[in-house]
Design a protein around this motif. Sequence first.
Motif, PDB file in Angstrom:
ATOM      1  N   GLY A 157     -32.039  44.991  -0.013  1.00 14.77           N
ATOM      2  CA  GLY A 157     -32.303  45.032  -1.454  1.00 14.77           C
ATOM      3  C   GLY A 157     -33.031  46.296  -1.861  1.00 14.77           C
ATOM      4  N   MET A 255     -34.648  44.246  -8.554  1.00  7.17           N
ATOM      5  CA  MET A 255     -34.607  43.394  -7.358  1.00  7.17           C
ATOM      6  C   MET A 255     -34.081  41.992  -7.674  1.00  7.17           C
ATOM      7  SD  MET A 255     -35.395  45.306  -4.834  1.00  7.17           S
ATOM      8  CE  MET A 255     -35.766  44.225  -3.451  1.00  7.17           C
ATOM      9  N   LYS A 258     -30.553  41.605  -7.061  1.00  6.05           N
ATOM     10  CA  LYS A 258     -30.086  41.750  -5.675  1.00  6.05           C
ATOM     11  C   LYS A 258     -30.329  40.509  -4.823  1.00  6.05           C
ATOM     12  CE  LYS A 258     -28.523  45.678  -6.331  1.00  6.05           C
ATOM     13  NZ  LYS A 258     -27.091  45.921  -6.216  1.00  6.05           N
TER      14      LYS A 258
END
Length: 710
Positions: A157, A255, A258
Amino acid sequence: QWISKPVEELWDSLQKGKSQSLLKKHLTEATYKKLKDKKTTLGGTLAQCISSGALHEGSKVGIYACDPAAYSDPDWKELFNLIIQDYHTGNAAGTVKHPQPSFGTDAEIDSLGDLDPTGQFVVSTRVRVARSHAGMPFPPAAKKEDFEKMEKLGCEGLSTLTGELAGTYYPLRGMDKATQNKMIEDHFLFRADDSVLGDAGGYSCWDTGRGIFHNKDKTFLTWLNEEDHFRFISMQKGGNLGQIYKRLVSAIKHMETKMKFAKMDGLGYLTFCPTNLGTTLRASVHVRVPMLSKDPKVLKDICAKYNLQPRGVHGEHSDSKGGIYDISNRQRLGLTEFQAVTAMKNGVLEIIKEEAKLTWMPKPMPELWERISKSDSQSLMKKFLTPEVYAKLKDKKTSLNGTLAHCINSGCLHLGSKVGIYACDPDAYTTFEDVFNPVIKAYHKVDSINHPVPTFGTEAEMKALENIDPENKMVLSTRIRVARSHKKYPFPPACTSEDFENMEADSVAALSTLTGELAGNYYPLRTMDAKTMEQMIQDHFLFRNDDDVLGDAGGYKYWDIGRGIFHNKDKTFLTWVNEEDHLRLISMQKGGDLGTVYRRLVKAINELEKKLTFAKRDGYGYLTFCPSNLGTTLRASVHMAIPHVSKQPNFKEFCEKYSIQPRGIHGEHSESEGGVFDLSNKRRLGLTEYAAVREMLDGVLAIKKWEEEL
Ligand code: ADP
Ligand code: ADP
Ligand code: MG
């Protein structure tokens, strides 16, 4: 792999111990019996949750979640809910529900701004949030493979971040000790030394899966598998909260696209420690408040008012150092992210406001200029700070961030000052030379700034300095002092409190190496009792902070931090630490034996010069806070009874002719008493030390002769 003690043993010590934790309060026997042999749907146990709380009697909460399921499994969530409500609302029956995440609009984020544009108070700012992988256990219940899997997912990520956020991952394993320690010291990296966390299983399988990701400038960082699976961190020097928070928000948002983070309605993001639930956000500043921290109550009151938490500078459970505290929002659940950051902002602004009242700052430049330009001040500063020079200098800064306002504040408030300008740091003599140079030339009566190298005279020359008053009739005492500045520190107006403390330590270390007649002890002002202090001042040994001219120049900033006096047994050799100058080396005794006083001083200067590096500049000699002290920095004085001479109308003129400066007997800007005057050499620049002492000797002998004639 960490393994907790048996649950019976933990329960036993919790019952027998003196713990006042929320765990002890809410873990009833019935609940204990219900949970002790159960497992959560992710495999965690009660022993894992209560281990640290049972072993650390001082813990306030005492419970950690073994895995995210502990917050949601039907059998478990009751216990956690009681503790969560009690911790976050002060009432176990509370019903706080955490709102949906809300980071604020772009305009709101920008409006957070900079908490401290002066740079004087906020050392650094940091905002962090915690995140956990959905469906993965927390450290006590995690296996080696779990840590490895989480590390892999995390790195995948993080590697998709771009622009300012792009960076590199550094696993803890394989990182050399020196790099690790440096990163810890600089506040970037975590460490595994908190036993409260350790006994909760936080360091299980250490250092498997642990590491740090950061961008080039270390302004965006991510801790992998420290306490939580993720800690996303945005930080930088100074107080620009808006910029720091904005960076963090963009990282979080990226994030989120992801990976899936553990989250629950009403509890927000799930974390290992229940105190972090909700926003999981801690926004903190390292704020320099040495004056407020003298009386921790004031600081505590402000923190209580804004619901802030003070910590030491090396993280939770560490001590404050040098008057610097870590101040952060305490509340993380039941408010939005933007509200949490705003609470910290408002509280810190108030802390800064209160500290500013107790420390020194120059008035704004335009106000100072208005005062001085409209006044009839006769100071050298006013004379040479013409409108043209002012226009050229008003926005300049020294390498240590000093401004013209720092230098002329006192001269603009005290219109009777003769000089009217101080150097805020050694660099000010260069940055503001358009005003300093003419002032220096006029004060010291030199055509060019061309000070000779230090020259104290040969043995024979020193011996030739006579006793001014062998009959002991007129001279009460003789004193010679020089000033010295440490090369690596600014002058008082630009000093931080740590600068004062560090200088004190450096100075005392050097002074304590002196031997023989010069050997002595150091007495810090902070621990000196009032009676001793008053007596030493009366006896002319000690300084005090009652000169407004010096005070308004910033000379007493952070008083009395780092201030003190060193002296030998007979008080014939003394050193003032951080009075007006970093060091004032003083030799003095009763009577008029100038030669002995001078030789003792020269010896001390030579010894200390071997241990310390002093600020010096070609042509200017030793650099000092006040330009009148540049060059030799030497003032040789006698206290002499001249009741007749001092009443003559041409007394001042006579003194001027011999370059003698008359002062009162309690120091500069004091009055004379009973016809006794302090007579000293006025010139310090453009002549050698030996010549300066001779000049004083010749002038004083002439005044003495005149007094005898009257
Ligand atoms: P947290 O657990 O909330 O991340 P800690 O109190 O454990 O915070 O501190 C973690 C590290 O972050 C410590 O090294 C601490 O000194 C550092 N730190 C916290 N706030 C700041 C700040 N405003 N500026 C610089 N370093 C900070
Ligand atoms: P400086 O700043 O040059 O060290 P000040 O004028 O501020 O000197 O005086 C500092 C202290 O030294 C005062 O207490 C003053 O009375 C004392 N002092 C100065 N000269 C003498 C002297 N010849 N004998 C005794 N005390 C002196
Ligand atoms: Mg003085």
